[in-house]
Design a protein around this motif. Structure first.
Motif, PDB file in Angstrom:
ATOM      1  N   GLY A 214      63.561 -85.103 -41.816  1.00 45.70           N
ATOM      2  CA  GLY A 214      65.006 -85.126 -42.714  1.00 45.70           C
ATOM      3  C   GLY A 214      65.318 -86.798 -43.022  1.00 45.70           C
ATOM      4  O   GLY A 214      64.609 -87.903 -42.890  1.00 45.70           O
ATOM      5  N   THR A 215      66.394 -86.926 -43.418  1.00 49.27           N
ATOM      6  CA  THR A 215      66.872 -88.348 -43.745  1.00 49.27           C
ATOM      7  C   THR A 215      67.639 -88.976 -42.428  1.00 49.27           C
ATOM      8  O   THR A 215      67.851 -88.475 -41.717  1.00 49.27           O
ATOM      9  N   ALA A 216      67.457 -90.439 -42.510  1.00 50.20           N
ATOM     10  CA  ALA A 216      67.936 -90.938 -41.259  1.00 50.20           C
ATOM     11  C   ALA A 216      69.099 -90.700 -41.045  1.00 50.20           C
ATOM     12  O   ALA A 216      69.436 -90.455 -39.736  1.00 50.20           O
ATOM     13  N   ARG A 217      70.048 -90.556 -41.832  1.00 48.65           N
ATOM     14  CA  ARG A 217      71.492 -90.485 -41.489  1.00 48.65           C
ATOM     15  C   ARG A 217      71.787 -89.023 -41.040  1.00 48.65           C
ATOM     16  O   ARG A 217      72.629 -88.813 -39.965  1.00 48.65           O
ATOM     17  N   GLU A 218      70.650 -88.102 -41.400  1.00 49.41           N
ATOM     18  CA  GLU A 218      71.131 -86.695 -41.025  1.00 49.41           C
ATOM     19  C   GLU A 218      70.503 -86.499 -39.688  1.00 49.41           C
ATOM     20  O   GLU A 218      70.952 -85.809 -38.505  1.00 49.41           O
ATOM     21  N   VAL A 219      69.154 -87.050 -39.444  1.00 51.88           N
ATOM     22  CA  VAL A 219      68.524 -86.895 -38.271  1.00 51.88           C
ATOM     23  C   VAL A 219      68.940 -87.804 -37.012  1.00 51.88           C
ATOM     24  O   VAL A 219      68.956 -87.049 -36.003  1.00 51.88           O
ATOM     25  N   TRP A 220      69.156 -89.089 -37.298  1.00 55.14           N
ATOM     26  CA  TRP A 220      69.289 -89.949 -36.288  1.00 55.14           C
ATOM     27  C   TRP A 220      70.554 -89.570 -35.195  1.00 55.14           C
ATOM     28  O   TRP A 220      70.073 -89.523 -33.745  1.00 55.14           O
ATOM     29  N   PRO A 221      71.600 -89.020 -35.475  1.00 55.42           N
ATOM     30  CA  PRO A 221      72.632 -88.916 -34.271  1.00 55.42           C
ATOM     31  C   PRO A 221      72.278 -87.695 -33.532  1.00 55.42           C
ATOM     32  O   PRO A 221      72.528 -87.724 -32.481  1.00 55.42           O
ATOM     33  N   ARG A 222      71.661 -86.467 -34.287  1.00 55.23           N
ATOM     34  CA  ARG A 222      71.343 -85.634 -33.447  1.00 55.23           C
ATOM     35  C   ARG A 222      70.042 -85.617 -32.784  1.00 55.23           C
ATOM     36  O   ARG A 222      70.089 -85.324 -31.563  1.00 55.23           O
ATOM     37  N   ILE A 223      69.074 -86.388 -33.131  1.00 50.43           N
ATOM     38  CA  ILE A 223      67.833 -86.752 -32.338  1.00 50.43           C
ATOM     39  C   ILE A 223      68.352 -87.428 -31.148  1.00 50.43           C
ATOM     40  O   ILE A 223      67.763 -87.352 -30.023  1.00 50.43           O
ATOM     41  N   VAL A 224      69.153 -88.572 -31.101  1.00 55.06           N
ATOM     42  CA  VAL A 224      69.493 -89.356 -29.927  1.00 55.06           C
ATOM     43  C   VAL A 224      70.267 -88.334 -29.101  1.00 55.06           C
ATOM     44  O   VAL A 224      70.128 -88.340 -27.869  1.00 55.06           O
ATOM     45  N   HIS A 225      71.236 -87.807 -29.547  1.00 53.54           N
ATOM     46  CA  HIS A 225      71.941 -86.632 -28.621  1.00 53.54           C
ATOM     47  C   HIS A 225      71.010 -85.833 -27.759  1.00 53.54           C
ATOM     48  O   HIS A 225      71.165 -85.643 -26.678  1.00 53.54           O
ATOM     49  N   ASN A 252      61.051 -91.227 -52.548  1.00 49.25           N
ATOM     50  CA  ASN A 252      61.475 -90.402 -53.790  1.00 49.25           C
ATOM     51  C   ASN A 252      61.980 -88.982 -53.095  1.00 49.25           C
ATOM     52  O   ASN A 252      62.649 -88.131 -53.840  1.00 49.25           O
ATOM     53  N   GLU A 253      61.634 -88.561 -52.123  1.00 51.66           N
ATOM     54  CA  GLU A 253      62.240 -87.198 -51.377  1.00 51.66           C
ATOM     55  C   GLU A 253      62.503 -87.867 -49.916  1.00 51.66           C
ATOM     56  O   GLU A 253      61.841 -87.266 -48.828  1.00 51.66           O
ATOM     57  N   PRO A 254      63.761 -88.375 -49.488  1.00 54.32           N
ATOM     58  CA  PRO A 254      63.949 -88.884 -48.367  1.00 54.32           C
ATOM     59  C   PRO A 254      63.961 -87.646 -47.539  1.00 54.32           C
ATOM     60  O   PRO A 254      63.943 -87.849 -46.409  1.00 54.32           O
TER      61      PRO A 254
END
Length: 281
Positions: A214-225, A252-254
């Motif tokens: 996924g995108t960093a902004r979508e993935v990172w908070p959830r994965i860290v939690h 091209n496809e974040p």
């Protein structure tokens, strides 16, 4: 595309086991050279490998993983472990955690596993960041990545590489900024870096690993939690900033980007390991 040796190092598994997984149809290579017979693996297959390792850690055989319905297997194992609760308390907790993941509709490809991250030499550029989280990191890391990619090209290194970020927080308690290194692994033969990059050594350590897309902004908070909760739930302690791997970047496809977070950990009875990157030399 990675060779079988490179893929084995990424997944902390032996070449012999990868060949065995291929032979039994559990994890086949993405391609096989028709002339040499050399196996090649795609980065997306690291998630499949993490799933296999996670289920093996729960006590399932390779035959079970290959052919059975996973949620049903986990429910049966829970009942079995409840009959052996004193002898199997640790295994029962791991199965319960897996069932909770299925109940909230997470995929087993999102499995969190423990592995030993080997020591690595990095070609890296250094940046200061005011704190953690996407809002603090993303505005800094993107230009740093572009600069490092230019240095990789100028040094004649293969541009098709894994990039990562790691952190030094040793001065944070004294009010100094957090140091972020944006780097890429290099061989021992690379002894000198083109300025402003430098050679940095990232210590080997035991980590909790999770791969997401996924995108960093979508993935990172959830994965860290999820990783931090998993570490606490399984009786470990987090011992330092994570290592963030950018396994597949796609401007091209974040939404198709693939990330891995590695969170250093230890048992409460174990000594605190060195986790911070250090300059070589």
């Amino acid at each position: 595309m990675f060779t079988i040796g490179e893929f084995g190092r990424l997944g902390d598994i032996s070449i012999r086991m990868l060949r065995h997984y291929d032979e039994i149809g559990l994890l086949r290579p993405a391609q096989v050279d028709p002339v040499t017979g050399y196996r090649g693996y795609a980065i997306a297959q690291l998630r499949d490998l993490n799933r296999i390792v996670a289920l093996r850690g729960l006590g399932f055989s390779l035959a079970d993983i290959t052919g059975a319905e996973l949620q049903g297997m986990l429910l049966l194992r829970r009942a079995e472990l409840e009959r052996q609760i004193e002898a199997g308390r640790s295994s029962l907790a791991r199965v319960e955690a897996r069932l909770r993941a299925i109940e909230r509709e997470d995929e087993l490809a999102d499995a969190i596993v423990i592995k030993t991250a080997p020591a690595q030499r990095l070609l890296a550029v250094e940046r200061e960041i005011p704190g953690f989280g996407p809002d603090n990191i993303m505005p800094v890391i993107n230009p740093a990545y572009d600069e490092l990619a230019g240095i990789v090209a100028a040094m004649g290194l293969d541009p098709d590489r894994v990039y990562l970020s790691c952190y030094d927080v040793s001065g944070a308690d004294a009010g100094r900024p957090i140091i972020m290194f944006v780097g890429t692994p290099v061989a021992d033969e690379v002894t000198e870096a083109r300025a402003p990059a430098e050679i940095v050594v990232l210590p080997g350590v035991q980590v909790a690993s999770c791969v997401r897309q996924g995108t960093a902004r979508e993935v990172w908070p959830r994965i860290v939690h999820d990783v931090m909760a998993w570490i606490e739930e399984h009786g470990y302690q987090h011992v330092g900033p994570g290592r963030d791997f950018y396994l597949e970047l796609n401007d091209n496809e974040p939404g198709q980007q693939v990330f891995e977070i590695q969170a250093p950990l230890r048992r409460p009875s174990d000594p605190v390991p060195a986790v911070a990157p250090r300059r070589a030399g």
